[in-house]
Design a protein around this motif. Structure first.
Motif, mmCIF file in Angstrom:
data_model
loop_
_atom_site.group_PDB
_atom_site.id
_atom_site.type_symbol
_atom_site.label_atom_id
_atom_site.label_comp_id
_atom_site.label_asym_id
_atom_site.label_seq_id
_atom_site.Cartn_x
_atom_site.Cartn_y
_atom_site.Cartn_z
ATOM 1 N N PHE A 179 0.876 -1.177 0.000
ATOM 2 C CA PHE A 179 0.000 0.000 0.000
ATOM 3 C C PHE A 179 0.904 1.215 0.000
ATOM 4 C CE2 PHE A 179 -3.112 2.854 2.380
ATOM 5 C CZ PHE A 179 -3.892 3.080 1.249
ATOM 6 N N TYR A 180 0.917 1.909 -1.141
ATOM 7 C CA TYR A 180 1.918 2.955 -1.320
ATOM 8 C C TYR A 180 1.404 3.992 -2.301
ATOM 9 C CZ TYR A 180 6.701 4.826 -1.543
ATOM 10 O OH TYR A 180 7.815 5.627 -1.450
ATOM 11 N N ARG A 181 1.990 5.160 -2.216
ATOM 12 C CA ARG A 181 1.597 6.255 -3.102
ATOM 13 C C ARG A 181 1.923 5.912 -4.551
ATOM 14 N NH1 ARG A 181 4.075 9.742 -0.555
ATOM 15 N NH2 ARG A 181 5.971 9.771 -1.776
ATOM 16 N N SER A 182 0.932 6.037 -5.425
ATOM 17 C CA SER A 182 1.107 5.739 -6.845
ATOM 18 C C SER A 182 1.825 6.900 -7.526
ATOM 19 C CB SER A 182 -0.255 5.516 -7.515
ATOM 20 O OG SER A 182 -0.110 5.437 -8.919
ATOM 21 N N PRO A 183 2.659 6.601 -8.535
ATOM 22 C CA PRO A 183 3.281 7.703 -9.291
ATOM 23 C C PRO A 183 2.263 8.477 -10.139
ATOM 24 C CG PRO A 183 3.823 5.579 -10.274
ATOM 25 C CD PRO A 183 3.138 5.281 -8.983
ATOM 26 N N GLN A 184 1.087 7.897 -10.339
ATOM 27 C CA GLN A 184 0.044 8.537 -11.136
ATOM 28 C C GLN A 184 -0.818 9.457 -10.257
ATOM 29 O OE1 GLN A 184 0.187 7.966 -14.400
ATOM 30 N NE2 GLN A 184 1.850 6.502 -14.032
ATOM 31 N N VAL A 219 -2.633 9.667 -5.388
ATOM 32 C CA VAL A 219 -3.463 8.476 -5.246
ATOM 33 C C VAL A 219 -2.623 7.382 -4.586
ATOM 34 C CG1 VAL A 219 -4.662 6.643 -6.515
ATOM 35 C CG2 VAL A 219 -4.887 9.020 -7.247
ATOM 36 N N TRP A 220 -3.244 6.646 -3.667
ATOM 37 C CA TRP A 220 -2.583 5.498 -3.050
ATOM 38 C C TRP A 220 -3.150 4.214 -3.657
ATOM 39 C CZ3 TRP A 220 0.676 5.105 1.566
ATOM 40 C CH2 TRP A 220 1.271 6.328 1.891
ATOM 41 N N GLU A 221 -2.247 3.247 -3.885
ATOM 42 C CA GLU A 221 -2.640 2.000 -4.540
ATOM 43 C C GLU A 221 -2.398 0.821 -3.612
ATOM 44 O OE1 GLU A 221 -2.172 0.407 -8.997
ATOM 45 O OE2 GLU A 221 -0.259 0.450 -7.936
ATOM 46 N N LEU A 222 -3.401 -0.023 -3.484
ATOM 47 C CA LEU A 222 -3.303 -1.262 -2.723
ATOM 48 C C LEU A 222 -3.193 -2.426 -3.692
ATOM 49 C CD1 LEU A 222 -3.581 -3.017 -0.110
ATOM 50 C CD2 LEU A 222 -6.066 -2.931 -0.495
ATOM 51 N N PRO A 265 8.480 -0.747 4.320
ATOM 52 C CA PRO A 265 8.281 -0.157 5.653
ATOM 53 C C PRO A 265 7.161 0.870 5.701
ATOM 54 C CG PRO A 265 10.621 -0.259 5.112
ATOM 55 C CD PRO A 265 9.883 -0.647 3.864
ATOM 56 N N GLN A 266 6.993 1.632 4.611
ATOM 57 C CA GLN A 266 5.967 2.682 4.603
ATOM 58 C C GLN A 266 4.549 2.110 4.610
ATOM 59 O OE1 GLN A 266 8.576 2.374 2.580
ATOM 60 N NE2 GLN A 266 9.443 4.336 1.957
ATOM 61 N N SER A 267 4.403 0.831 4.254
ATOM 62 C CA SER A 267 3.088 0.189 4.244
ATOM 63 C C SER A 267 2.739 -0.447 5.585
ATOM 64 C CB SER A 267 3.038 -0.910 3.172
ATOM 65 O OG SER A 267 3.309 -0.417 1.895
ATOM 66 N N LEU A 268 3.756 -0.647 6.412
ATOM 67 C CA LEU A 268 3.612 -1.564 7.538
ATOM 68 C C LEU A 268 2.604 -1.085 8.583
ATOM 69 C CD1 LEU A 268 4.563 -4.204 8.788
ATOM 70 C CD2 LEU A 268 6.454 -2.950 9.843
ATOM 71 N N SER A 269 2.716 0.149 9.043
ATOM 72 C CA SER A 269 1.886 0.571 10.182
ATOM 73 C C SER A 269 0.400 0.573 9.836
ATOM 74 C CB SER A 269 2.323 1.951 10.676
ATOM 75 O OG SER A 269 2.187 2.914 9.649
ATOM 76 N N LEU A 270 0.048 1.042 8.646
ATOM 77 C CA LEU A 270 -1.368 1.068 8.260
ATOM 78 C C LEU A 270 -1.925 -0.342 8.089
ATOM 79 C CD1 LEU A 270 -1.638 4.044 5.731
ATOM 80 C CD2 LEU A 270 -2.704 3.861 7.984
ATOM 81 N N GLU A 310 3.073 -9.905 8.824
ATOM 82 C CA GLU A 310 4.470 -10.355 8.907
ATOM 83 C C GLU A 310 5.366 -9.464 8.044
ATOM 84 O OE1 GLU A 310 7.264 -14.108 7.469
ATOM 85 O OE2 GLU A 310 5.084 -14.349 7.495
ATOM 86 N N PRO A 311 6.254 -8.679 8.663
ATOM 87 C CA PRO A 311 7.231 -7.926 7.864
ATOM 88 C C PRO A 311 8.285 -8.891 7.307
ATOM 89 C CG PRO A 311 7.020 -7.070 10.116
ATOM 90 C CD PRO A 311 6.391 -8.414 10.091
#
Length: 264
Positions: free
Chosen positions: A8-13, A21-24, A70-75, A88-89
């Motif tokens: 789950f991370y910020r999309s380049p688009q 936009v964030w993409e899962l 790592p940026q996806s982990l907490s959410l 599981e990281p």
């Protein structure tokens, strides 16, 4: 057991309004499941994630969701708590990373420079070692080792290696610190242990999602030659190698054993 890999991370688009936009992305190890959803940045929270995970799962939620970024982990951890799913990281999300590469999305993670192991964990001595693939499969499975990391996916035969293939490794004789070091390594979650040439040369442990630790440094020419052979054998063993912690060199007791593999 139902295991997913997710990002789950910020999309380049950008969206039509020019907003981030964030993409899962969710998949399983075979990619029989592939699920994609996007949301505006202002909606990128654990509540939205929980709802999307339920939509992707249908009637059966996963047991584990694996995360490499790592940026996806907490959410995703927060969404996992909402739904009773373990998170599981791990860097070993091969199917997900392949999918991201096909989408031309970055899988690169910024890593900090390596730092020395805490002094209270230093062993008394260490050496390079080699075991046959057969010994890796059999020698440690039945021994009463307090901490044993021997994943089925990394066993030599499952990687297509012959039983006589040399598997390189590093043995640390920890003395009285042996169990303390083994427990620390267990919590750090070792991934790979690499020879890095420099001034001085060294062994760098990759652990967790981005952690890097200096296990040893050396300037001796004979040790450097052994380190180069260690690296060559890693290349011939599909990156497979091991880390073994022992109280001494008697070969009678072991504190911890980790089967590791270099990332592509």
């Amino acid at each position: 057991m139902k295991i997913w890999q997710a990002d789950f991370y910020r999309s380049p688009q950008l969206d039509t309004a020019g907003q981030n936009v964030w993409e899962l992305l969710i998949c399983d190890a075979t990619r029989n499941l592939e699920y994609v959803a996007t949301c505006p940045q202002k909606e990128a929270n654990s509540t939205w994630l929980s709802a999307q995970i339920q939509l992707a799962a249908g009637e059966q939620l996963p047991d584990i969701i694996q995360i490499f970024r790592p940026q996806s982990l907490s959410l995703i951890e927060a969404a996992g708590r909402n739904l009773g799913i373990a998170v599981e990281p791990t860097r070993r999300t091969l199917a997900l990373k392949q999918w991201l590469q096909e989408k031309q999305s970055s899988t690169t993670i910024d890593k900090p420079p390596p730092v020395p192991l805490p002094e209270n964990l230093w062993g008394e001595q260490w050496r390079f070692a080699t075991l046959s693939a057969f010994d890796v499969e059999t020698a440690f499975s039945d021994r009463p080792i307090p901490i044993l990391h021997l994943p089925e996916s990394l066993k030599p035969l499952n990687l297509g290696l012959s039983s006589t293939t040399p598997i390189p490794g590093v043995v640390i004789y920890g003395g009285r610190q042996s169990m303390r070091l083994a427990r620390w390594l267990h919590e750090a979650r070792p991934v790979e242990l690499n020879y890095v040439a420099g001034a001085p040369d060294g062994l760098v442990l990759e652990a967790g999602l981005v952690d890097r630790w200096i296990v040893a440094t050396f300037e001796d020419a004979e040790v450097a030659a052994a380190a180069k052979l260690y690296r060559q054998r890693q290349q011939l063993s599909h990156g497979l190698h091991f880390l073994l912690v022992q109280p001494d060199d008697s070969g009678m007791t072991y504190s911890g054993f980790w089967l590791l593999q270099t990332e592509d």
